[in-house]
Motif scaffolding. Sequence first.
Motif, PDB file in Angstrom:
ATOM      1  N   ARG B 288       0.827  -1.194   0.000  1.00  9.70           N
ATOM      2  CA  ARG B 288       0.000   0.000   0.000  1.00  9.70           C
ATOM      3  C   ARG B 288       0.873   1.260   0.000  1.00  9.70           C
ATOM      4  O   ARG B 288       1.904   1.309   0.651  1.00  9.70           O
TER       5      ARG B 288
ATOM      6  N   LEU D 141      -8.463   0.248 -13.102  1.00 11.55           N
ATOM      7  CA  LEU D 141      -8.799   0.917 -11.846  1.00 11.55           C
ATOM      8  C   LEU D 141     -10.213   1.482 -11.853  1.00 11.55           C
ATOM      9  O   LEU D 141     -10.773   1.743 -10.792  1.00 11.55           O
ATOM     10  N   GLU D 144     -11.816  -1.519 -10.620  1.00 13.42           N
ATOM     11  CA  GLU D 144     -11.528  -1.621  -9.183  1.00 13.42           C
ATOM     12  C   GLU D 144     -12.440  -0.675  -8.398  1.00 13.42           C
ATOM     13  O   GLU D 144     -13.004  -1.060  -7.364  1.00 13.42           O
ATOM     14  N   ARG D 148     -15.081  -1.780  -5.544  1.00 12.94           N
ATOM     15  CA  ARG D 148     -14.984  -1.310  -4.153  1.00 12.94           C
ATOM     16  C   ARG D 148     -16.293  -0.662  -3.708  1.00 12.94           C
ATOM     17  O   ARG D 148     -16.728  -0.836  -2.572  1.00 12.94           O
ATOM     18  N   GLU D 290      -5.027   7.004   0.357  1.00 12.48           N
ATOM     19  CA  GLU D 290      -4.251   5.883  -0.161  1.00 12.48           C
ATOM     20  C   GLU D 290      -4.198   5.972  -1.684  1.00 12.48           C
ATOM     21  O   GLU D 290      -5.185   6.331  -2.328  1.00 12.48           O
ATOM     22  N   VAL D 292      -3.919   3.706  -4.780  1.00 12.22           N
ATOM     23  CA  VAL D 292      -3.952   2.335  -5.287  1.00 12.22           C
ATOM     24  C   VAL D 292      -3.441   2.376  -6.720  1.00 12.22           C
ATOM     25  O   VAL D 292      -3.848   3.238  -7.493  1.00 12.22           O
ATOM     26  N   GLN D 293      -2.540   1.467  -7.040  1.00 11.56           N
ATOM     27  CA  GLN D 293      -1.985   1.483  -8.389  1.00 11.56           C
ATOM     28  C   GLN D 293      -2.226   0.157  -9.094  1.00 11.56           C
ATOM     29  O   GLN D 293      -2.289  -0.896  -8.467  1.00 11.56           O
ATOM     30  N   ASP D 296      -1.103  -3.547  -8.096  1.00  6.60           N
ATOM     31  CA  ASP D 296      -0.935  -3.709  -6.651  1.00  6.60           C
ATOM     32  C   ASP D 296      -1.502  -5.043  -6.169  1.00  6.60           C
ATOM     33  O   ASP D 296      -2.483  -5.560  -6.718  1.00  6.60           O
ATOM     34  N   LEU D 299      -5.420  -5.487  -5.197  1.00  3.50           N
ATOM     35  CA  LEU D 299      -6.512  -5.279  -6.152  1.00  3.50           C
ATOM     36  C   LEU D 299      -7.454  -6.483  -6.227  1.00  3.50           C
ATOM     37  O   LEU D 299      -7.044  -7.617  -6.004  1.00  3.50           O
TER      38      LEU D 299
END
Lengths: 371, 371, 371, 371
Positions: B288, D141, D144, D148, D290, D292-293, D296, D299
């Motif tokens: 993270r 993403l 993602e 989420r 945070e 997030v990439q 990662d 994920l």
Amino acid sequence: MRRLRMGMVGGGPGAFIGPIHRIAAELDREIELVAGAFGSTLERSRAAGDAYRIDPSRAYGNLAELLAAEATRDDPIDFITIASPNHHHLPAARAALAAGIPVLSDKPATATLAEAHALAGLVADAGLPYGLTYTYSGYPLVREARARIAAGLVGTVRKVVVEYPQGWLAGEGAGKQAEWRLDPARAGEGGAIADIGVHAFHLAEFVTGLRVTRLLADLAAVVPGRRLDDDCQVLLRFDNGARGVLLASQIMLGERNGLRLRVYGDRGALDWRQESPNVLTLHHADGRTELVQAGDAGLGDAARAASRTPGGHPEGYLEAFANLYRDFARQLRGEPGSLVPGIDEGLRGMAFIHLAVTASRADAGWVDFEV
Amino acid sequence: MRRLRMGMVGGGPGAFIGPIHRIAAELDREIELVAGAFGSTLERSRAAGDAYRIDPSRAYGNLAELLAAEATRDDPIDFITIASPNHHHLPAARAALAAGIPVLSDKPATATLAEAHALAGLVADAGLPYGLTYTYSGYPLVREARARIAAGLVGTVRKVVVEYPQGWLAGEGAGKQAEWRLDPARAGEGGAIADIGVHAFHLAEFVTGLRVTRLLADLAAVVPGRRLDDDCQVLLRFDNGARGVLLASQIMLGERNGLRLRVYGDRGALDWRQESPNVLTLHHADGRTELVQAGDAGLGDAARAASRTPGGHPEGYLEAFANLYRDFARQLRGEPGSLVPGIDEGLRGMAFIHLAVTASRADAGWVDFEV
Amino acid sequence: MRRLRMGMVGGGPGAFIGPIHRIAAELDREIELVAGAFGSTLERSRAAGDAYRIDPSRAYGNLAELLAAEATRDDPIDFITIASPNHHHLPAARAALAAGIPVLSDKPATATLAEAHALAGLVADAGLPYGLTYTYSGYPLVREARARIAAGLVGTVRKVVVEYPQGWLAGEGAGKQAEWRLDPARAGEGGAIADIGVHAFHLAEFVTGLRVTRLLADLAAVVPGRRLDDDCQVLLRFDNGARGVLLASQIMLGERNGLRLRVYGDRGALDWRQESPNVLTLHHADGRTELVQAGDAGLGDAARAASRTPGGHPEGYLEAFANLYRDFARQLRGEPGSLVPGIDEGLRGMAFIHLAVTASRADAGWVDFEV
Amino acid sequence: MRRLRMGMVGGGPGAFIGPIHRIAAELDREIELVAGAFGSTLERSRAAGDAYRIDPSRAYGNLAELLAAEATRDDPIDFITIASPNHHHLPAARAALAAGIPVLSDKPATATLAEAHALAGLVADAGLPYGLTYTYSGYPLVREARARIAAGLVGTVRKVVVEYPQGWLAGEGAGKQAEWRLDPARAGEGGAIADIGVHAFHLAEFVTGLRVTRLLADLAAVVPGRRLDDDCQVLLRFDNGARGVLLASQIMLGERNGLRLRVYGDRGALDWRQESPNVLTLHHADGRTELVQAGDAGLGDAARAASRTPGGHPEGYLEAFANLYRDFARQLRGEPGSLVPGIDEGLRGMAFIHLAVTASRADAGWVDFEV
């Protein structure tokens, strides 16, 4: 104009880089993957071939079989791409060249400098195209940076800072990708210096047009038990007297793939980062800072030719890689303009690895860089 | 509780740093500038005093007069701050200490290492507070970084990258600020290494809590005609075995004041940039990445105490500087908690400058760092 | 030239904004806090006065006492600054003006539009300086943006996007700072629209030089139980026909103080963010993007005058605030060049709040904006 | 498993989007471009076919010929992709569906809402797969973010800000790409609202899982002489009561392709930008931010499946596009998991365009959004 037919060595089940080579090669429809010696057994090779969706009969158990069988076809491969660990590079290239097949190889050229010299002889004797996939030289804005420096827009280069931080080997275990890279029998003389340091080295020379003439290397295996370096600090001198520093590390926890090049001249400077590859920062002598972006109207021919989308539609690593494949395809067709590095750059890269490793081990201080 | 009364040495007409010291000192109303030997003549000193809006009778022609006159007042100065070029640091501090006056000094401690040893003796003998304004150690998130590392949150530090790029001396002439910095008689042994490299050195030690034990220095005067270094590349080893690199340069055209510190441990890492001082990037071992910002609820005591505004209201260089002054005021009052560096850090900084300059000149390779 | 003497209304124990006013006022040594009616009782006022380190005899129980007592002194206050909740603004200003004392007031001018009209009459009658601390208009690069637009560098403005996201009121309770802002009796007609929306409104007009002529407001109290808006979406038209949108919210969780202004013309555009206040992004018609930074050589007079440090040494919110105080001090001295907003801007701001609140409540669609 | 065979409608010489469709379709080797009615004449179609390197006999003069001829082959196309201006979407889809050929279409679904209803009937009657290339929903993403939010990680969504600034139509002329987009006969009812606004609309619904139920539209043709909108400001309400704003403009000079989505809930928030697509910013309720990439470890499945490279190796627009093609290929094969939008999303998009255009023109204030 037909698509060129590509065979692949390596890139078997579980390999990260094989599918990436495949995508990059085919992106522009100038090349097609048709055959491969993907794995260490026929069974593994076939499994990979199925995943690539190629004709099952063209997934071979090893490269010798591939070369022999392809030679008998009406539609044989036009070149092979080598996507296997470093210790395979020389034998694979040797076999292909002996069979009259051009070679595009993953970097570094070989596992050791001695091998690289042998390979250079083979390439010269064969008189066949040989290229190296220094992927990062395929980015549009890297090529723009190179063109601007060549045009004198930063003036005389005085200082180069190139860094390549990664963190994925900060821990003890890191999976299959890590395994061979940490093994001298497969990776060769260098660890991080050969895996990523040589990318940074090539990028610096490619963009500046300068050549390293001296270096001072400080390498170490930081994680206990490692036999190859995982953290590298190298001071540089270039042929015009410019000073530089090269950092490459795989234990900089949290860093992903942070290749960055900064070049400072007496009339301007530029800054490029691989993780934001579509922006190039320019510093002008009058104090202005400019952001050049992929797709901008003011870009030069090399950068334009290397983009496939309009500005604001990000292109990335695969497209940069594809630019090398497209260049190589043109080279094979005898067309001009390829920027794919060849055996000379391969030799320089291996000399860099060798010198960095040996000079660091000997605590030799400044040493001359010669190929 | 009354405000402490401050006298200033230096900071005369045209000086950049004098007004900044004044603002920083007074920001929290714990200190008030009341007197000064600002310039090299009474006339210049008075002009500066008027600009500072102090009582004209307390703008003195030199420090000796200031100390003598203030000693006769009911409301004399409580300490002096030294904001003059490096070669004045020792004589000014000596005079003040001899008069029983505590000293807060601009960095580096002195012009030469020999002077620093002399000063250390004077400070020890005087038994008076002595502090150094390593401004960057006053930033809230620098103190947060320090606290987190001390609490073990990055684990064992393995690698430190500290860089301090500037570009304002890339050209030949750069005005009054440049003049004395390029003159060995006033700047001392080092150029960029003393002007900014020592900041980077201090920041690395301050945040990590580690001490440099060996270094390899590569300094040069890049712009023709310079007698002091303007570009520095230094490899480091720390007392826990960690590796590091320190870059400091004033010829990186286009760079403004790009001090940046990255610290990598085996359990985490952090990244801080002076030009965006209100963000601290943390890399956690689980992958993270977190952005910690000034004013965040999760900050520790040191960072909270160093902020004056809620999150999202940027604080900058002046506020960081003010944190050092506030600390020093507390130290003068006998209160705990000051993070102002003292003569020990001053000696370390001068030893760093001296060693970097001499080792680079001698091409000495790795040398031990001892104070 | 002596320092101007300032009295403060509000800024008592626990207040966030009082100490910030104090620092900003004193930063340039043109002003000194000497007196105050800081709290709602003499005891609380004295406690605050002690924290500010002022003469205890000048911490008064209320403004009336302050005005009466100061009037008898040889060194009375030169102006008062109002740092109390909105419902105090009019009575405090009225009392001060009646006593012949100039006023610098926190925004918005008053709690209601009706009050603002009353105040405008008082200011006109008194013929005394009156200013409003629209803090963000004090940033150097905001002033640079304004100057560039005035010089025609973006051409005709077509589109304005101003947003002010905050998240600190996303939860139900948020402490003392939240309490009065959520109470119509103290905050007045508007919630977020009055607390931050009016900043955005002023910034847009200040930078573009345009005036809003119509608006369509969509305000809501998102968090259950609130009586005042905490989320605002407002469509705008300006007097040259330009279109715009203003967003202001205190329930955008995670946002700190994200004021941002983007202005697009037919020949250029610019983009500024409060959380990175030292960078101004310019888009040129030829496709170039330029980053202008505080301290750059190419900045205009207004931006230069508003900076105290060289480029790369971040200045922030307190320094921007101090620029308003410095301007006001000059105004008091009859010097030209002040950019402090006055009662006209105050009235416009209150009209904006009133119209946004009432039009949104009535679902009135587009309404004319008149003051 | 053989590659699916794709025919293309549109994408002729000079078209930007045709080659992009081709690359995206073929990236994963699940699909192959084999035929096309690329241009408005056989000659132009053949020229394009040669550029794509397909069998010349499969470059047809129009779609009818393509469908007729392909139906007679042993290896006919499996689906067509429509990459032509909006007014072709319905006739092309109708012809293909009538011939039993599945359709993947560029957005928006049709030129007018009436056409979209007609198309919905055709799709229902045909019982064939129909998909729409809302490209941005293919980014890892973005998926993602959607996952989420679906998992409740931001709590209840309260506020959505989606913006899509472009500047390429800020000037009067902008080449072939601009021409048809500005012509109601070819573009349909909407200008910027149909070209990019509908992307923003879809993205907001796709990521949040919410549905727009009311809107208030403010559209204009800013550049003189335009018959379709080039600047759009739309206020939104969602089915859970959440508030929102959608900005889409093609006259925001200097903006490239700045699609950005911010979603704020009562327990968290997230922020994604198309021009930096490999980073997703998360705001947690406890104040932590945070990053997030892509790549990662933390994920979810959807994001992992949508990436082809390790973290730090940027993927971009083409790869996002390829994710839609891969999804569609799986849909054609009857496999689960496709996230390609279908005719329902197409209808919603057209209803959005229609309602925004008509409500804005009528100055209708808030209107219900129904399909």
